[in-house]
Design a protein around this motif. Structure first.
Motif, mmCIF file in Angstrom:
data_model
loop_
_atom_site.group_PDB
_atom_site.id
_atom_site.type_symbol
_atom_site.label_atom_id
_atom_site.label_comp_id
_atom_site.label_asym_id
_atom_site.label_seq_id
_atom_site.Cartn_x
_atom_site.Cartn_y
_atom_site.Cartn_z
ATOM 1 N N THR A 171 0.836 -1.211 0.000
ATOM 2 C CA THR A 171 0.000 0.000 0.000
ATOM 3 C C THR A 171 0.869 1.259 0.000
ATOM 4 N N ALA A 203 2.817 1.841 -3.220
ATOM 5 C CA ALA A 203 1.986 2.494 -4.232
ATOM 6 C C ALA A 203 1.841 3.977 -3.926
ATOM 7 N N ARG A 257 -0.375 1.959 -9.834
ATOM 8 C CA ARG A 257 -1.485 1.090 -10.237
ATOM 9 C C ARG A 257 -1.009 -0.363 -10.382
ATOM 10 N N ARG A 278 -0.718 -1.950 -6.979
ATOM 11 C CA ARG A 278 -2.029 -2.258 -6.395
ATOM 12 C C ARG A 278 -2.677 -3.457 -7.081
ATOM 13 N N PHE A 336 -7.914 -2.909 -1.643
ATOM 14 C CA PHE A 336 -7.181 -2.556 -2.866
ATOM 15 C C PHE A 336 -8.126 -2.208 -4.017
ATOM 16 N N ALA A 382 -8.840 1.336 -3.404
ATOM 17 C CA ALA A 382 -7.710 2.172 -3.806
ATOM 18 C C ALA A 382 -7.656 2.322 -5.322
ATOM 19 N N LEU A 383 -7.919 1.237 -6.055
ATOM 20 C CA LEU A 383 -7.864 1.293 -7.519
ATOM 21 C C LEU A 383 -9.005 2.122 -8.102
#
Length: 812
Positions: A758, A761, A774, A777, A796, A799-800
């Motif tokens: 995490t 990224a 990206r 992730r 995740f 997050a994406l």
């Protein structure tokens, strides 16, 4: 050098006589004897030359002349060989006319045959030669059974034999039944070897010793004394003559500082062991895997290596692989280490036979420990009674080479190699069933007592065992004091033994003892993260408990098992284990265990990714715990789950309040406190309170370092990387992430790895690399999906789906 020159001249003259050159030598011998009447080999050659030339009367007159001169000038009688030659001339013994030297036939040459191969002992032999040339020429070699001390002593004796032309005497001072040989008996044999008639040998030890020293005063004599058991055997045998020397061997270190230079004969290094095997076999062993096993189980003992080497050299059917398989089996090992009259079992048995009854009783039970490396306190556990007496018995076995010291600090540690362990297993089998059961029970209870004391003193903060009383067991005050000052250091050394003790307890159907040991060991193993072997053992204990009536212990083991399985992250079976733990807790009826089980249910719910359900379960657990003032210590656990759920719901302020409340309930310096400070710091980071986050992270990290919790420290460093990113210290963030990844990559199933991904990224985003962020992730998402980790999958994906310019910190 002068002495060597004379010895060489004497040998040369004796050889000339053997060739029949008496007439040519007579004048030279006459002059030499006149100048050096005390060199009795010269005198013997002179008398023999006169006799062979037909001058028997001159030979007898010359003997009397020499005898008077020795008495008048030196107060000495002629040496036994010279007196025997005189008698032979008196008898007109025509065997004197044969071409042989009386200086060889009349001198005792009793050394055992030299070994054909001796490797790895060059330094020892060099030291021995130096000692024998010194002012105190007594060299004592000591070491355990099969260690090669007799072979080294024999080789040394042969190397120096020429320097002792008056003879070399040999005696073994241990009978075949292990008892010591009376030194008076040894003296009687040696006096006869020096030519004294049996009727002239006195009866008492002191008189024989005095006579032996008188007879050897002017001799250059070497004594080789093998298998000495006690110092009292040696002292009467050591000659006082300045040209005499003694080489002795013993199975233990003897207090001979005043008369001898002692040196331990240690086991061979692997390289020397391999060399010995190759040379015995006559070829190199090409099966390197089998060779490594053979060397490991022969433990550097020359006797064991010689047995293997000789059998492989002579047998057309046995292979290195056969020996490797047999030596790996405790039950076959000693049966294969036999070749002719060589047997490792007999050698160990002889060593043990010299021990006292208490030491033998301890050895007979030592296999109950179940591990090859242990501390002296096990002796008290096995024998019971006084700690000092038991430890002294252990030390006597150590002196015999049956064990070896592998460490002195912070605690003394002993080890027995696999050959000795095999013999110990055989001895254990000879005890009665009742004796084995009582010894096992005593040892397990002592182990549980010490484990309980260490658990109570360890900085884990775990309380699952707090309600279990410290059991009765043998008291070991010295160890208990050491545990009090350094419980984690004690655990670091002893946890393999305790782990094995759990297995022993299960095998003996002592399920309650096994469960108590398991629960007491949990706090330490949580800090050190020894999960894999521990989870397997906990499942074994749990299965055994399920068939018993120990409901409270079952609930506690279920609680510990859940924590171990989920220590690296939310396991796929978390909810199943939590449900089973709740059932066990309710069955035992203890509110404490129900409260513990409820917060584990909440923790398992978090792994589903359903934050609302997690919060509801956490609040239920908190209400259950807070409803009972006796359970206030458990509130931290429930509050921690509340904090986690609040983070997932985006209520970071609520999370901070929950963690702050939890921390207030915990003891300073414990793992539990550090594990609360860490998520509190993360919540503060999410709130944007960077200074508070930095304070909490430093606090947590200092605790983890103090208790040597590598995994906890790595988790803390990852969150510190997030703090560094927020402060634009990207190089620092990269260093912290890489350092933590090094820890996570060495461990399987560690949730910190997702946290590190995490922040990797986020670091990429902060450095203007959204494509890299990206990719990281996506890789993390794929890993979470493969592992069935619903919580990380949801994190995740979130997050994406977010704006790539607005990095999201997954809570982890």
């Amino acid at each position: 050098m002068e002495e060597q020159r004379w010895s060489t001249l004497e040998e040369a003259l004796a050889t000339e006589l053997a060739l029949g050159n008496e007439a040519r030598l007579l004048d030279e011998l006459t002059d030499l004897v006149e100048q050096h009447p005390t060199r009795e080999k010269l005198a013997a050659n002179w008398l023999l030359a006169l006799y062979r030339l037909g001058r028997r009367a001159d030979a007898l007159d010359s003997y009397h002349y020499l005898s008077r001169r020795l008495q008048d000038e030196h107060g000495l009688d002629p040496a036994p060989p010279l007196r025997r030659l005189h008698l032979a001339i008196l008898r007109d013994d025509h065997r004197l006319l044969q071409a042989t030297s009386p200086t060889t036939s009349d001198v005792p040459r009793e050394l055992p045959v030299d070994v054909s191969l001796l490797v790895g002992r060059d330094d020892l032999l060099t030291q021995g030669q130096s000692v024998l040339r010194g002012k105190r020429p007594v060299f004592a070699l000591w070491g355990g059974a099969g260690g090669g001390k007799s072979a080294a002593a024999t080789r040394l004796a042969h190397q120096v034999a020429r320097s002792y032309p008056d003879g070399q005497l040999f005696a073994r001072l241990q009978n075949v039944d292990g008892t010591p040989v009376d030194p008076a008996v040894v003296l009687g044999r040696m006096l006869r070897s020096l030519g004294l008639a049996a009727d002239r040998i006195p009866d008492t030890l002191d008189a024989r010793s005095d006579l032996f020293r008188e007879r050897t005063t002017d001799l250059a004599l070497l004594l080789l004394l093998d298998d000495v058991l006690e110092p009292d055997q040696i002292r009467p045998l050591v000659p006082t003559g300045p040209r005499c020397a003694v080489i002795l061997t013993s199975r233990k270190s003897l207090p001979l500082d005043q008369i001898a230079v002692a040196q331990e004969v240690t086991r061979l290094e692997n390289g020397d062991g391999r060399d010995l095997l190759d040379r015995l076999i006559g070829r190199q062993v090409t099966d390197h895997e089998s060779l490594a096993v053979i060397l490991e189980h022969c433990a550097g003992l020359p006797l064991a290596l010689r047995v293997v080497g000789s059998r492989l050299a002579l047998s057309g059917s046995e292979t290195a692989a056969d020996f490797a398989a047999a030596l790996s089996d405790d039950g076959q090992r000693l049966d294969w280490l036999v070749a002719g009259d060589r047997a490792v079992r007999i050698s160990i048995e002889l060593s043990l036979s010299t021990a006292d009854e208490t030491a033998r009783a301890l050895f007979d039970r030592i296999a109950l420990v179940g591990v090859d490396e242990f501390s002296p306190w096990v002796a008290t556990g096995l024998l019971g009674g006084d700690e000092q007496a038991a430890t002294e018995a252990l030390d006597r076995l150590l002196d015999l080479g049956l064990f070896e010291v592998v460490a002195w600090k912070p605690f003394r540690r002993l080890r027995m190699h696999s050959i000795v362990r095999s013999y110990a297993v055989e001895r254990l089998g000879r005890l009665s069933v009742d004796d084995r059961r009582q010894s096992t029970d005593r040892f397990l209870r002592t182990t549980l007592r010490l484990t309980s004391l260490a658990d109570a003193a360890a900085p884990s903060g775990a309380t699952v065992a707090a309600q279990l009383p410290v059991p009765d067991g043998e008291r070991v005050p010295a160890v208990e004091r050491a545990i009090e000052s350094d419980p984690m250091g004690w655990f670091d050394l002893e946890w393999p033994l305790i782990h094995t003790a759990v297995t022993v307890a299960i095998g003996q159907a002592r399920v309650e003892l096994a469960a108590r040991l398991a629960v007491r060991l949990n706090g330490y193993l949580t800090i050190r993260d020894h999960r894999e072997p521990w989870i397997a053992k906990l499942r074994e204990v749990r299965d055994a408990l399920a068939r018993s009536e120990h409901l409270e212990l079952l609930a506690r083991v279920d609680h510990v098992l859940f924590g171990a399985v989920n220590q690296g992250g939310w396991a796929a079976e978390a909810e199943e284990l939590a449900a089973r733990g709740l059932a066990s807790a309710r069955a035992c009826g203890l509110p404490e265990m129900v409260g513990r089980a409820l917060y584990q249910v909440a923790y398992a719910a978090k792994g589903s990714g359903d934050a609302q359900r997690t919060m509801a379960a956490a609040q239920a657990a908190y209400e259950q715990i807070m409803g009972d003032p006796a359970l206030i210590g458990l509130a931290r656990n429930a509050l921690a789950i509340v904090g986690m759920a609040a983070v997932d719901l985006g209520d970071y302020a609520a999370a901070v309040r929950a963690y702050e409340q939890a921390a207030a309930l915990l003891q300073e310096g414990t793992q539990a406190l550090a594990s609360t400070l860490r998520p509190w710091a993360q919540a503060a980071l999410l709130l944007g309170d960077l200074d508070k986050a930095e304070e909490l992270l430093g606090w947590a990290y200092s605790i983890y370092v103090a208790i040597k919790d590598e995994l906890g420290a790595a988790h803390t460093e990852v969150i510190s990387a997030g703090l560094a990113i927020r402060r634009s210290r990207y190089a620092e963030a990269r260093l912290l992430i890489d350092r933590a990844r090094d820890v996570f990559d060495r461990r399987e199933g560690v949730a910190g790895l997702y946290l590190a991904l995490t922040y990797e990224a986020e670091l990429a985003m902060a450095q203007g690399e959204p494509g890299v962020a990206r990719r990281i992730r996506l890789e993390a998402l794929a890993k979470a999906e493969d592992e069935g980790n619903k919580y990380q999958v949801a994190a995740f994906r979130k997050a994406l789906d977010s704006d790539p310019r607005d990095p999201v910190i997954a809570p982890g």
